[in-house]
Write an enzyme that holds these catalytic residues in place. Structure first.
Site, PDB file in Angstrom:
ATOM      1  N   ASP A   8       0.881  -1.159   0.000  1.00  0.00           N
ATOM      2  CA  ASP A   8       0.000   0.000   0.000  1.00  0.00           C
ATOM      3  C   ASP A   8       0.923   1.214   0.000  1.00  0.00           C
ATOM      4  OD1 ASP A   8       0.907   0.282   2.628  1.00  0.00           O
ATOM      5  OD2 ASP A   8      -1.091   0.232   3.536  1.00  0.00           O
ATOM      6  N   CYS A  65       2.887  -3.231   4.082  1.00  0.00           N
ATOM      7  CA  CYS A  65       2.064  -2.073   4.448  1.00  0.00           C
ATOM      8  C   CYS A  65       2.728  -1.408   5.648  1.00  0.00           C
ATOM      9  CB  CYS A  65       0.612  -2.465   4.704  1.00  0.00           C
ATOM     10  SG  CYS A  65       0.285  -3.487   6.159  1.00  0.00           S
ATOM     11  N   THR A  67       2.353  -1.801   8.941  1.00  0.00           N
ATOM     12  CA  THR A  67       2.765  -2.768   9.958  1.00  0.00           C
ATOM     13  C   THR A  67       2.837  -4.195   9.437  1.00  0.00           C
ATOM     14  OG1 THR A  67       0.480  -3.181  10.639  1.00  0.00           O
ATOM     15  CG2 THR A  67       1.697  -1.418  11.813  1.00  0.00           C
ATOM     16  N   HIS A  98       7.260 -24.575  10.112  1.00  0.00           N
ATOM     17  CA  HIS A  98       6.175 -25.161  10.897  1.00  0.00           C
ATOM     18  C   HIS A  98       4.796 -24.986  10.276  1.00  0.00           C
ATOM     19  CE1 HIS A  98       8.480 -25.167  14.988  1.00  0.00           C
ATOM     20  NE2 HIS A  98       9.179 -25.698  14.006  1.00  0.00           N
ATOM     21  N   HIS A 133       4.150 -31.394  11.601  1.00  0.00           N
ATOM     22  CA  HIS A 133       3.542 -30.130  11.181  1.00  0.00           C
ATOM     23  C   HIS A 133       2.511 -30.331  10.074  1.00  0.00           C
ATOM     24  CE1 HIS A 133       6.472 -28.235  13.701  1.00  0.00           C
ATOM     25  NE2 HIS A 133       7.454 -28.790  13.014  1.00  0.00           N
TER      26      HIS A 133
END
Length: 147
Positions: A8, A65, A67, A98, A133
């Site tokens: 963004d 973006c 965060t 994982h 996993h």
């Protein structure tokens, strides 16, 4: 690998750096936008990347973006996508090993470009660990069927 990348406005300043870095690692990169640093809505770009990964026309996705949080929340709603925010190199390793993560979400405001590049390198070079996993990832992905 075929890698799709988008951001963004808050991640735009790192998008070209990351695209060039990934190309330098020998991967095919497609930049899905935006083309300028003008304000945009991150869900539009997260959706573009997530849908390409979900349909199999891209192997992995990278989103940037402010965060990474909004991008991850949006991308993860697309069936077949396992998106997460990565803030350390160990997180990048473990999300692949994982969780077989296929979309990495990065912070353009709080993480330096070179750190994000290192996270991306780890994300692209770490293989899924399988074993115990595998069942856990299958359970996670069964949630897509409940929608």
């Amino acid at each position: 690998m075929r890698i799709v990348v988008a951001s963004d406005h808050a991640g735009f300043c790192q998008k070209d750096v990351i695209c060039d870095f990934v190309r330098g690692l020998g991967h095919e990169v497609e930049d899905l936008g935006p083309e300028t640093a003008d304000r945009v809505d991150y869900p539009d770009f997260a959706d573009k990347v997530a849908r390409r990964v979900s349909e199999g026309t891209a192997d992995r996705g990278i989103l940037i973006c402010g965060t990474g949080i909004g991008m991850a929340m949006t991308a993860d709603k697309v069936p077949g996508v396992r998106a997460t925010v990565v803030q350390t190199n160990k997180f990048a390793e473990l999300c692949r090993e994982h969780n077989d993560c296929n979309v990495i979400c990065l912070s353009g405001r709080f993480t330096a470009p070179m750190d994000n590049c290192e996270f991306v390198k780890t994300f692209l070079t770490t293989e899924f660990g399988g074993g115990r996993h595998t069942q856990r990832v299958a359970k996670m992905m069964a949630e897509d069927e409940r929608k």
